[in-house]
Design a protein around this motif. Structure first.
Motif, PDB file in Angstrom:
ATOM      1  N   TRP A  30      58.246   8.889 -32.987  1.00 30.86           N
ATOM      2  CA  TRP A  30      59.652   8.834 -32.522  1.00 30.86           C
ATOM      3  C   TRP A  30      60.055   7.591 -31.434  1.00 30.86           C
ATOM      4  O   TRP A  30      61.124   7.259 -31.439  1.00 30.86           O
ATOM      5  N   ILE A  31      59.134   7.416 -30.571  1.00 27.89           N
ATOM      6  CA  ILE A  31      59.267   5.996 -29.811  1.00 27.89           C
ATOM      7  C   ILE A  31      59.256   5.113 -30.524  1.00 27.89           C
ATOM      8  O   ILE A  31      60.189   4.115 -30.291  1.00 27.89           O
ATOM      9  N   PRO A  36      61.823  -0.222 -31.830  1.00 28.80           N
ATOM     10  CA  PRO A  36      60.939  -1.029 -32.767  1.00 28.80           C
ATOM     11  C   PRO A  36      60.230  -1.982 -32.176  1.00 28.80           C
ATOM     12  O   PRO A  36      60.717  -2.804 -31.619  1.00 28.80           O
ATOM     13  N   GLY A  37      59.104  -1.960 -32.767  1.00 26.97           N
ATOM     14  CA  GLY A  37      58.139  -3.080 -32.166  1.00 26.97           C
ATOM     15  C   GLY A  37      57.033  -2.464 -31.018  1.00 26.97           C
ATOM     16  O   GLY A  37      56.230  -3.242 -30.757  1.00 26.97           O
ATOM     17  N   HIS A  38      57.572  -1.331 -30.380  1.00 33.47           N
ATOM     18  CA  HIS A  38      56.699  -0.814 -29.493  1.00 33.47           C
ATOM     19  C   HIS A  38      55.212  -0.731 -29.879  1.00 33.47           C
ATOM     20  O   HIS A  38      54.252  -1.181 -29.025  1.00 33.47           O
ATOM     21  N   ALA A  39      54.893  -0.345 -31.214  1.00 34.99           N
ATOM     22  CA  ALA A  39      53.568   0.055 -31.511  1.00 34.99           C
ATOM     23  C   ALA A  39      52.827  -1.237 -31.653  1.00 34.99           C
ATOM     24  O   ALA A  39      51.498  -1.127 -31.645  1.00 34.99           O
ATOM     25  N   GLN A  40      53.530  -2.267 -31.631  1.00 36.59           N
ATOM     26  CA  GLN A  40      52.621  -3.481 -31.869  1.00 36.59           C
ATOM     27  C   GLN A  40      52.470  -4.128 -30.270  1.00 36.59           C
ATOM     28  O   GLN A  40      51.661  -5.219 -30.318  1.00 36.59           O
ATOM     29  N   ASP A  54      56.183   2.894 -21.515  1.00 37.03           N
ATOM     30  CA  ASP A  54      54.839   3.711 -21.141  1.00 37.03           C
ATOM     31  C   ASP A  54      54.740   4.805 -22.044  1.00 37.03           C
ATOM     32  O   ASP A  54      54.915   5.932 -21.755  1.00 37.03           O
ATOM     33  N   ALA A  55      54.001   4.594 -23.150  1.00 37.17           N
ATOM     34  CA  ALA A  55      53.851   5.683 -24.076  1.00 37.17           C
ATOM     35  C   ALA A  55      52.801   6.860 -23.699  1.00 37.17           C
ATOM     36  O   ALA A  55      53.027   7.960 -23.946  1.00 37.17           O
ATOM     37  N   ASN A  56      51.870   6.385 -22.853  1.00 39.23           N
ATOM     38  CA  ASN A  56      50.889   7.214 -22.426  1.00 39.23           C
ATOM     39  C   ASN A  56      51.458   8.528 -21.397  1.00 39.23           C
ATOM     40  O   ASN A  56      51.057   9.517 -21.189  1.00 39.23           O
ATOM     41  N   ALA A  73      61.100  12.255 -23.142  1.00 36.82           N
ATOM     42  CA  ALA A  73      61.111  11.581 -22.051  1.00 36.82           C
ATOM     43  C   ALA A  73      60.359  10.381 -21.925  1.00 36.82           C
ATOM     44  O   ALA A  73      59.236  10.564 -22.107  1.00 36.82           O
ATOM     45  N   SER A  74      60.499   9.198 -21.611  1.00 34.90           N
ATOM     46  CA  SER A  74      59.895   8.132 -21.631  1.00 34.90           C
ATOM     47  C   SER A  74      60.232   7.253 -20.113  1.00 34.90           C
ATOM     48  O   SER A  74      61.167   7.195 -19.722  1.00 34.90           O
ATOM     49  N   ARG A  75      59.022   6.362 -19.972  1.00 32.26           N
ATOM     50  CA  ARG A  75      59.486   5.564 -18.848  1.00 32.26           C
ATOM     51  C   ARG A  75      59.310   4.060 -19.385  1.00 32.26           C
ATOM     52  O   ARG A  75      58.573   3.602 -20.215  1.00 32.26           O
TER      53      ARG A  75
END
Length: 260
Positions: A30-31, A36-40, A54-56, A73-75
């Motif tokens: 979902w994040i 898009p591109g966050h996972a890289q 900040d996925a953690n 919710a994300s930072r």
């Protein structure tokens, strides 16, 4: 307890646990869908400039009153330095089954940190009926400092209203818990701890939003060493109430309730 009722309750608990596990499993996807591109591990950009997710520290929860929706919710970290930084809060609502983004809102600089930083976040899905039968949901943000001599902690509540295609904050940074003090790190010192209970009243105000009542219980204490034992030598309890009304776009906080 009757066997049928027991089995029903057990089934509900297992279903809730399964939904929570599924939420956490789906969270990375979902994040990535929202960013898009966050996972890289790329540095991303939007109208406010560079940022990273900040996925953690991101959290999610299936909305119990509306299980077809999941809250996230994300930072969004904008600046990071030694001991301080800037970060936005992003709150999103996803379609639980279709994994589609329904609505989102970004609140700039709400998660900035310096001497006081964000310790954790958690969704509050109590039935906040602020207007008519419409339900709002909450996000509680815990903050603290790192001082042993002058400890401080605080929990604030934000409430959000989900419209047809938008998400809107209607209550910002309402204090629900606050405490701290000053001591010698062994025993002697003065402390103050306050807890709050929020009540949605039946009184309707501007635009049909119900007035809120916040009840505070504060305990002030002084500790000292007595006959080799650390004891509370003075303690007092105080009660206070605050009336909160809706303004043009959100609830207005009395000056006493504005976060530090």
């Amino acid at each position: 307890m009757k066997p049928t009722l027991f089995m029903t309750l057990a089934g509900l608990l297992l279903a809730t646990a399964a939904q929570a596990d599924d939420c956490r499993l789906q969270l990375p996807g979902w994040i990535e869908q929202a960013h898009p591109g966050h996972a890289q591990d790329r540095t991303l950009q939007d109208e406010r400039g560079d940022y990273r997710v900040d996925a953690n520290e991101s959290i999610c929860k299936v909305w119990p009153a509306r299980p077809h929706l999941t809250l996230v919710a994300s930072r969004l970290v904008r600046e990071e330095h030694e001991g301080y930084g800037e970060a936005d809060l992003e709150v999103m609502v996803f379609d639980t089954a279709r994994h589609a983004l329904v609505a989102r809102v970004v609140e700039p600089n709400l998660l900035d940190w310096d001497a006081i930083w964000v310790d954790s976040m958690a969704f509050d899905t109590a039935r906040y009926r602020l207007r008519g039968d419409d339900l709002a949901f909450g996000l509680r943000i815990k903050r603290r400092n790192g001082s042993r001599l002058n400890p401080f902690y605080e929990t604030t509540l934000n409430l959000y209203e989900l419209g047809a295609n938008h998400l809107r904050p209607v209550l910002a940074e309402l204090i629900m818990e606050r405490g701290g003090g000053e001591w010698d790190t062994r025993c002697a010192g003065e402390f103050s701890d306050a807890k709050y209970v929020l009540i949605v009243t039946v009184q309707e105000g501007r635009k049909g939003y119900r007035d809120l009542l916040l009840k505070q219980t504060r305990v002030d204490s002084r500790r000292a060493e007595v006959d080799g034992e650390c004891e509370a030598v003075e303690e007092s309890t105080h009660h206070q109430q605050f009336h909160i009304e809706y303004g043009e776009e959100r609830y207005l906080l009395p000056i006493e309730l504005v976060p530090i």
